[in-house]
Design a protein around this motif. Structure first.
Motif, PDB file in Angstrom:
ATOM      1  N   GLY A 156     137.571  72.277  19.579  1.00 35.72           N
ATOM      2  CA  GLY A 156     136.714  71.124  19.793  1.00 35.72           C
ATOM      3  C   GLY A 156     137.090  70.419  21.081  1.00 35.72           C
ATOM      4  N   LYS A 157     136.094  70.042  21.883  1.00 37.73           N
ATOM      5  CA  LYS A 157     136.336  69.364  23.153  1.00 37.73           C
ATOM      6  C   LYS A 157     135.727  67.964  23.091  1.00 37.73           C
ATOM      7  CE  LYS A 157     136.153  73.711  25.735  1.00 37.73           C
ATOM      8  NZ  LYS A 157     135.520  74.458  26.850  1.00 37.73           N
ATOM      9  N   TYR A 158     136.534  66.961  23.528  1.00 40.35           N
ATOM     10  CA  TYR A 158     136.122  65.576  23.408  1.00 40.35           C
ATOM     11  C   TYR A 158     136.503  64.811  24.671  1.00 40.35           C
ATOM     12  CZ  TYR A 158     136.381  67.234  18.602  1.00 40.35           C
ATOM     13  OH  TYR A 158     136.245  67.991  17.461  1.00 40.35           O
ATOM     14  N   GLU A 159     135.621  63.889  25.057  1.00 37.07           N
ATOM     15  CA  GLU A 159     135.931  63.017  26.183  1.00 37.07           C
ATOM     16  C   GLU A 159     137.018  62.028  25.773  1.00 37.07           C
ATOM     17  OE1 GLU A 159     134.684  63.427  29.155  1.00 37.07           O
ATOM     18  OE2 GLU A 159     133.384  65.075  28.485  1.00 37.07           O
ATOM     19  N   PHE A 160     137.958  61.782  26.694  1.00 37.78           N
ATOM     20  CA  PHE A 160     139.063  60.868  26.413  1.00 37.78           C
ATOM     21  C   PHE A 160     139.368  60.112  27.695  1.00 37.78           C
ATOM     22  CE2 PHE A 160     143.597  59.808  25.982  1.00 37.78           C
ATOM     23  CZ  PHE A 160     143.586  59.178  24.752  1.00 37.78           C
ATOM     24  N   GLY A 161     138.737  58.939  27.850  1.00 35.63           N
ATOM     25  CA  GLY A 161     138.901  58.189  29.080  1.00 35.63           C
ATOM     26  C   GLY A 161     138.352  58.982  30.252  1.00 35.63           C
ATOM     27  N   ALA A 162     139.190  59.161  31.260  1.00 35.85           N
ATOM     28  CA  ALA A 162     138.788  59.927  32.447  1.00 35.85           C
ATOM     29  C   ALA A 162     139.073  61.407  32.292  1.00 35.85           C
ATOM     30  CB  ALA A 162     139.516  59.381  33.681  1.00 35.85           C
ATOM     31  N   GLY A 163     139.545  61.806  31.142  1.00 34.73           N
ATOM     32  CA  GLY A 163     139.882  63.201  30.923  1.00 34.73           C
ATOM     33  C   GLY A 163     139.158  63.796  29.724  1.00 34.73           C
ATOM     34  N   LYS A 164     139.609  64.966  29.342  1.00 34.34           N
ATOM     35  CA  LYS A 164     139.008  65.679  28.220  1.00 34.34           C
ATOM     36  C   LYS A 164     140.123  66.234  27.349  1.00 34.34           C
ATOM     37  CE  LYS A 164     135.409  68.183  28.955  1.00 34.34           C
ATOM     38  NZ  LYS A 164     134.505  69.263  29.438  1.00 34.34           N
ATOM     39  N   VAL A 165     139.972  66.052  26.051  1.00 36.36           N
ATOM     40  CA  VAL A 165     140.946  66.576  25.089  1.00 36.36           C
ATOM     41  C   VAL A 165     140.334  67.784  24.389  1.00 36.36           C
ATOM     42  CG1 VAL A 165     142.188  66.134  22.939  1.00 36.36           C
ATOM     43  CG2 VAL A 165     142.116  64.390  24.715  1.00 36.36           C
ATOM     44  N   THR A 166     141.100  68.853  24.326  1.00 37.47           N
ATOM     45  CA  THR A 166     140.686  70.045  23.599  1.00 37.47           C
ATOM     46  C   THR A 166     141.693  70.312  22.492  1.00 37.47           C
ATOM     47  OG1 THR A 166     139.698  71.006  25.589  1.00 37.47           O
ATOM     48  CG2 THR A 166     140.117  72.483  23.747  1.00 37.47           C
ATOM     49  N   ALA A 167     141.188  70.370  21.275  1.00 44.08           N
ATOM     50  CA  ALA A 167     142.037  70.687  20.116  1.00 44.08           C
ATOM     51  C   ALA A 167     141.625  72.051  19.577  1.00 44.08           C
ATOM     52  CB  ALA A 167     141.897  69.614  19.041  1.00 44.08           C
ATOM     53  N   ARG A 168     142.605  72.868  19.276  1.00 36.37           N
ATOM     54  CA  ARG A 168     142.339  74.202  18.742  1.00 36.37           C
ATOM     55  C   ARG A 168     143.174  74.436  17.502  1.00 36.37           C
ATOM     56  NH1 ARG A 168     142.544  74.881  24.209  1.00 36.37           N
ATOM     57  NH2 ARG A 168     140.647  75.682  25.185  1.00 36.37           N
ATOM     58  N   ALA A 169     142.586  75.167  16.597  1.00 33.19           N
ATOM     59  CA  ALA A 169     143.309  75.630  15.417  1.00 33.19           C
ATOM     60  C   ALA A 169     142.845  77.045  15.131  1.00 33.19           C
ATOM     61  CB  ALA A 169     143.043  74.723  14.220  1.00 33.19           C
ATOM     62  N   GLY A 170     143.767  77.866  14.780  1.00 35.13           N
ATOM     63  CA  GLY A 170     143.411  79.255  14.526  1.00 35.13           C
ATOM     64  C   GLY A 170     144.349  79.893  13.539  1.00 35.13           C
ATOM     65  N   VAL A 171     143.994  81.092  13.142  1.00 42.45           N
ATOM     66  CA  VAL A 171     144.868  81.880  12.282  1.00 42.45           C
ATOM     67  C   VAL A 171     144.730  83.356  12.677  1.00 42.45           C
ATOM     68  CG1 VAL A 171     143.105  82.082  10.466  1.00 42.45           C
ATOM     69  CG2 VAL A 171     145.531  82.422   9.909  1.00 42.45           C
ATOM     70  N   HIS A 190     142.971  66.127  32.820  1.00 40.07           N
ATOM     71  CA  HIS A 190     142.546  64.998  33.646  1.00 40.07           C
ATOM     72  C   HIS A 190     142.260  65.515  35.056  1.00 40.07           C
ATOM     73  CE1 HIS A 190     142.960  61.217  35.980  1.00 40.07           C
ATOM     74  NE2 HIS A 190     142.594  60.614  34.865  1.00 40.07           N
ATOM     75  N   ASP A 191     141.535  64.717  35.848  1.00 38.34           N
ATOM     76  CA  ASP A 191     141.242  65.139  37.209  1.00 38.34           C
ATOM     77  C   ASP A 191     142.507  65.365  38.023  1.00 38.34           C
ATOM     78  OD1 ASP A 191     138.557  65.060  36.749  1.00 38.34           O
ATOM     79  OD2 ASP A 191     138.260  63.058  37.616  1.00 38.34           O
ATOM     80  N   MET A 192     143.583  64.657  37.696  1.00 42.32           N
ATOM     81  CA  MET A 192     144.813  64.741  38.474  1.00 42.32           C
ATOM     82  C   MET A 192     145.927  65.523  37.790  1.00 42.32           C
ATOM     83  SD  MET A 192     144.225  63.302  41.321  1.00 42.32           S
ATOM     84  CE  MET A 192     145.895  63.205  41.925  1.00 42.32           C
ATOM     85  N   PHE A 193     145.851  65.688  36.490  1.00 37.67           N
ATOM     86  CA  PHE A 193     146.947  66.333  35.784  1.00 37.67           C
ATOM     87  C   PHE A 193     146.439  66.918  34.459  1.00 37.67           C
ATOM     88  CE2 PHE A 193     146.794  62.024  34.176  1.00 37.67           C
ATOM     89  CZ  PHE A 193     146.982  62.184  32.815  1.00 37.67           C
ATOM     90  N   GLY A 194     147.321  67.681  33.831  1.00 43.40           N
ATOM     91  CA  GLY A 194     147.039  68.202  32.499  1.00 43.40           C
ATOM     92  C   GLY A 194     148.340  68.343  31.730  1.00 43.40           C
ATOM     93  N   HIS A 199     131.433  84.969  19.282  1.00 37.35           N
ATOM     94  CA  HIS A 199     131.641  83.702  20.001  1.00 37.35           C
ATOM     95  C   HIS A 199     130.398  82.850  19.824  1.00 37.35           C
ATOM     96  CE1 HIS A 199     132.713  80.900  23.236  1.00 37.35           C
ATOM     97  NE2 HIS A 199     131.452  81.013  23.646  1.00 37.35           N
ATOM     98  N   TYR A 200     130.607  81.548  19.477  1.00 37.70           N
ATOM     99  CA  TYR A 200     129.449  80.655  19.355  1.00 37.70           C
ATOM    100  C   TYR A 200     129.855  79.236  19.697  1.00 37.70           C
ATOM    101  CZ  TYR A 200     125.097  78.615  17.822  1.00 37.70           C
ATOM    102  OH  TYR A 200     123.893  77.959  17.801  1.00 37.70           O
ATOM    103  N   GLU A 201     128.998  78.580  20.490  1.00 41.03           N
ATOM    104  CA  GLU A 201     129.220  77.199  20.894  1.00 41.03           C
ATOM    105  C   GLU A 201     128.237  76.298  20.160  1.00 41.03           C
ATOM    106  OE1 GLU A 201     128.768  77.184  25.105  1.00 41.03           O
ATOM    107  OE2 GLU A 201     130.272  78.751  25.432  1.00 41.03           O
ATOM    108  N   PHE A 202     128.748  75.524  19.224  1.00 40.63           N
ATOM    109  CA  PHE A 202     127.928  74.582  18.473  1.00 40.63           C
ATOM    110  C   PHE A 202     127.675  73.329  19.313  1.00 40.63           C
ATOM    111  CE2 PHE A 202     130.011  77.105  15.235  1.00 40.63           C
ATOM    112  CZ  PHE A 202     128.989  77.346  14.310  1.00 40.63           C
ATOM    113  N   ASP A 203     126.669  72.564  18.920  1.00 40.43           N
ATOM    114  CA  ASP A 203     126.456  71.266  19.543  1.00 40.43           C
ATOM    115  C   ASP A 203     127.636  70.361  19.216  1.00 40.43           C
ATOM    116  OD1 ASP A 203     123.996  72.117  20.461  1.00 40.43           O
ATOM    117  OD2 ASP A 203     122.911  71.350  18.714  1.00 40.43           O
ATOM    118  N   GLY A 204     127.936  69.465  20.132  1.00 36.18           N
ATOM    119  CA  GLY A 204     129.039  68.552  19.895  1.00 36.18           C
ATOM    120  C   GLY A 204     130.380  69.062  20.394  1.00 36.18           C
TER     121      GLY A 204
END
Length: 836
Positions: A424-439, A514-518, A335-340
């Protein structure tokens, strides 16, 4: 495996240590234990790590997930792995197959058409122990054993189990190991009181330095078991461990894992019983005279080894040693957490694994059905005891056991698995978007040879004798109770195969929090490559066994060479509304597929060139049925749930309630005559099912009182005579539940009570059997610091609880003679535990 001297030494050392080592604070040790082992101590704030993105709490995840601590499971005193699974809502299993396994594990009212757990995957630390849950004579509950190395078990039903794991559209059950980051451990010795069984559990973990820590744990077990076999049926050892190195200021870690297991445990195949029948209702169920399934079985010193006709063409004497496993596994996690906001996770494991299945299946039949019948070309005129004190005497009992002696050699069921994920986790307005890809990739080997002997034995729970048959001239028609080698269900089941399934599965997910939903969605693209061969039994021939001519079948019949690939897609979409910091509501819809592996072979579904048959191939190229459609079974599920936590009567509670609706189809091979039309072995069963219901999981803690409970309610139905006609599915009770309560009496003792039960269920012929509850009290006393003395009782009231599917053996008798699988009767065990 010869472990008895080792068990004796370990038992003596552990008991001596428990009384002689300088004590420390018992309550401090217990708290240290629970800090790592009890995720319910943080309730719905626990991070979901199974079949998920690993970055959300249970409260904020739009999936049905429960985490059960090792301490909770231990308080239930489960008699088998199946009873461990009963602690997880949504999982429906009888729990009567014994410690060896071979349970039918249903989920959310989606029944098991034949055997195993086709829609449930069992994992250890995030990777499956075997790729398919219903491998014939290799169910996934053979290969996993709950022991002290386990910190908690997490169960994810539906939802992300569909797309974050392969071959698991129903549920994922993940055994999560201690890591040693919390220092501590224990040694415990448990003994059966009134029966021969000793079990030693141990674990220890801690730091090597500031960034490195380790853990090792496992168990030894030996004995004749609570069903009082007169020879050793349990002889097991398992050791699991890991070593973790953190680096780059805690941004990453690398973990090495290992496992060694060499186990032998009995598989319980049921018992006869007496009952009263009114219409389709079976009631007043009670033990059969001379065979009380609560404390006895058909394992016998007169049948502890038997002859088979092996794959080399010779008679071979093999042990009746239940279910045996031998596993050596080695793996690593990164497990490793890169910057960004970029995170990478990789989990890999190589497993070398083999085993065996040897069991005296049980079926109650009138003796009159054998006398006068034709066996091996002759009319049966007499039945005599083949062994024991009555050897040679006439057998005159009204009933006998006419089921098979089976031995399956599991030559190779090893695997290599790897799961790589980039997020990858990214700020999106008042929420946060997480995109994952795996195999995900897993190569699963399945190499076996089957030996199913026609057999007759006395219907008794105390060392039943094999029975020999004679014609009117006194000629012997059987040898040691065996009337045929490898031919009990015809040429379907004298098979030999060496198969390989390579599963490659890329997957992607997108999550908005989001703070209110997901909202989230994920898709998994499965591709399974099948190769290897399968050989069916050929024509029957005769061999001479100790002077008696015995019909025999061996694997020299139809040969299939597999060479095909099947691809399919699974998906899930969900949303969650955060009503408050303590309440969330979620909804989800999913469609998941599971590949039909070894059960697809030798059914006329594979072409001569190794490809799957199409409907246009039927009647040519070796095809008798479509192979493409039934090669993948799909499960559709819809969920609506609420999760809550808060204060109640001076304590704290958590609650999860999910409403369910689902459907699936399944095509599978049935080897026995149990469900095949006309009672012939070796048939393909194609069926459709649907279910609706609800599942509940809750916890409550108030001072020294704690409560954990779950319940699953379902209306399970299978397709009947018409396309729109669905009838009640067999083997699934409307309600199944487990409750465990404990009360700490200061620092002196803990009193506990666990209850597990279910409502009625029907058998394959529509007869309804009552459901009951079993009460399991326990007492733990802390006489001095760090020492714990325990007394556990299973089935306090000695309830005759016929949980497994039943069957009517003789409806004309009064009382009616039936068969079934009762839960264990009243059983006492004691333990001594030293915490450190």
């Amino acid at each position: 495996m010869k472990l008895t001297p080792l068990h004796t030494c370990v038992s003596f050392i552990a008991l001596s240590s428990a009384f002689l080592v300088s004590p420390a604070l018992a309550q401090d040790a217990a708290q240290a234990e629970s800090a790592e082992a009890a995720p319910e101590s943080v309730g719905l704030d626990a991070i979901v790590v199974t079949a998920s993105g690993r970055d959300k709490t249970q409260l904020n995840s739009s999936v049905s997930v429960s985490s059960i601590s090792a301490e909770t499971i231990q308080s239930l005193k489960p008699s088998s792995e199946a009873e461990v699974f009963r602690t997880i809502p949504g999982i429906q299993v009888a729990g009567t197959s014994g410690p060896g396994g071979n349970s039918n594990i249903a989920v959310r009212g989606l029944p098991v058409a034949t055997g195993g757990s086709p829609f449930v995957q069992i994992q250890e630390d995030g990777l499956p122990t075997v790729l398919f849950g219903d491998i014939q004579f290799g169910n996934n509950d053979y290969w996993t054993r709950f022991d002290s190395s386990v910190a908690n078990i997490e169960g994810v039903r539906g939802g992300s189990a569909t797309t974050f794991a392969s071959q698991a559209p129903g549920a994922v059950i993940n055994y999560i190991s201690h890591t040693g980051k919390q220092e501590g451990g224990f040694v415990s010795v448990g003994k059966g009181l009134g029966y021969d069984e000793t079990r030693v559990d141990f674990r220890y973990g801690g730091s090597i330095n500031d960034t490195t820590y380790f853990h090792v744990g496992g168990y030894f077990k030996n004995g004749r078991g609570p069903l009082h076999a007169d020879y050793t049926v349990s002889d097991s050892i398992q050791v699991k461990g890991n070593l973790t190195k953190e680096f780059d200021g805690g941004k990453g870690f690398f973990r090495l894992n290992f496992k060694y297991a060499d186990t032998q445990e009995p598989n319980y195949t049921g018992a006869p019983a007496l009952a009263t029948i009114s219409g389709k209702n079976v009631g007043n169920i009670r033990p059969y005279p001379g065979f009380d399934g609560r404390d006895s079985s058909n394992y016998s010193i007169y049948n502890q080894d038997f002859l088979i006709y092996n794959r080399d063409g010779n008679l071979e004497r093999v042990k009746m040693d239940g279910i045996t496993t031998n596993a050596k596994a080695f793996g690593g996690q990164l497990h490793y957490e890169f910057d960004g906001g970029i995170t990478v996770d990789n989990n890999a494991r190589y497993t070398k694994m083999s085993g065996g299945f040897a069991s005296p299946f049980l079926n109650t039949a009138p003796t009159s059905s054998v006398l006068g019948s034709t066996v091996n070309g002759k009319t049966v005129a007499a039945i005599r005891y083949a062994s024991g004190l009555k050897a040679g005497e006439l057998f005159t009992d009204a009933y006998l056991d006419n089921n098979v002696n089976v031995r399956t050699n599991i030559r190779d069921i090893g695997s290599f698995a790897n799961d790589l994920t980039l997020a990858g986790k990214y700020e999106f307005g008042a929420g946060k978007v997480t995109a994952r890809a795996g195999v995900f990739y897993m190569n699963q080997k399945i190499a076996m040879d089957w030996h199913v002997n026609k057999s007759l034995r006395e219907l008794s729970g105390e060392n039943p004798s094999q029975l020999d048959l004679f014609d009117s001239a006194g000629n012997k028609l059987t040898q040691a109770g065996t009337s045929g080698y490898n031919n009990n269900w015809g040429n379907c089941c004298a098979r030999d195969y060496d198969l390989s399934y390579a599963n490659t599965a890329p997957y992607i997910s997108l999550d908005l929090d989001h703070d209110m939903f997901g909202v989230d969605g994920s898709v998994r693209f499965e591709r399974v490559k099948a190769s290897g061969y399968a050989i069916a039994g050929g024509s029957e021939f005769n061999i001479v066994s100790n002077g008696v001519t015995i019909p025999t079948i061996t694997s020299n019949g139809v040969r299939e060479q597999l060479n095909y690939t099947r691809s399919y897609t699974s998906y899930t979409f969900g949303g969650l509304f955060k009503v408050s910091p303590n309440v969330s509501i979620f909804a989800r819809t999913s469609r998941g597929g599971r590949f039909n592996g070894d059960r697809q072979t030798l059914g006329g579904k594979i072409r001569d060139d190794g490809a799957l048959c199409t409907s246009g191939d039927i009647g040519s190229n070796g095809c008798t049925a479509d192979g493409i459609t039934p090669s993948v079974d799909f499960v559709k599920q819809h969920e609506l749930g609420i999760k809550s936590r808060g204060d109640l009567l001076g304590g704290r509670f958590t609650m999860e309630l999910t409403l369910l609706k689902g459907s699936f189809k399944q095509s599978t091979f049935e080897l026995s005559a149990t469900k095949c039309p006309g009672g012939a072995g070796g048939c393909v069963i194609d069926a459709k099912y649907k279910s609706s219901g609800a599942e509940f999981f809750g916890t409550y803690r108030n001072g020294g009182f704690s409560l954990v409970g779950n319940a699953t309610y379902s209306k399970a139905k299978k397709q009947g005579a018409g396309a729109a006609n669905f009838v009640r599915a067999d083997g699934i009770p409307d309600l199944i539940y487990t409750v465990s309560a404990n009360y700490d009496i200061g620092e002196m003792a803990t009193v506990g009570m666990a209850v597990t039960g279910q409502t009625s269920a029907i058998d394959s012929n529509g007869f309804q059997y009552p459901g009951k509850a079993i009460f399991n009290p326990s007492l733990r006393i802390y006489p001095i610091k760090n020492l714990e003395l325990g007394l556990q009782v299973y089935n306090l009231f000695d309830t005759f609880d016929l949980r497994g599917n039943g069957g009517i053996a003789d409806a004309a008798a009064n009382p009616v003679v039936i068969g079934g699988a009762p839960a264990l009767g009243r059983t006492f065990s004691g333990s001594v535990r030293y915490n450190f």
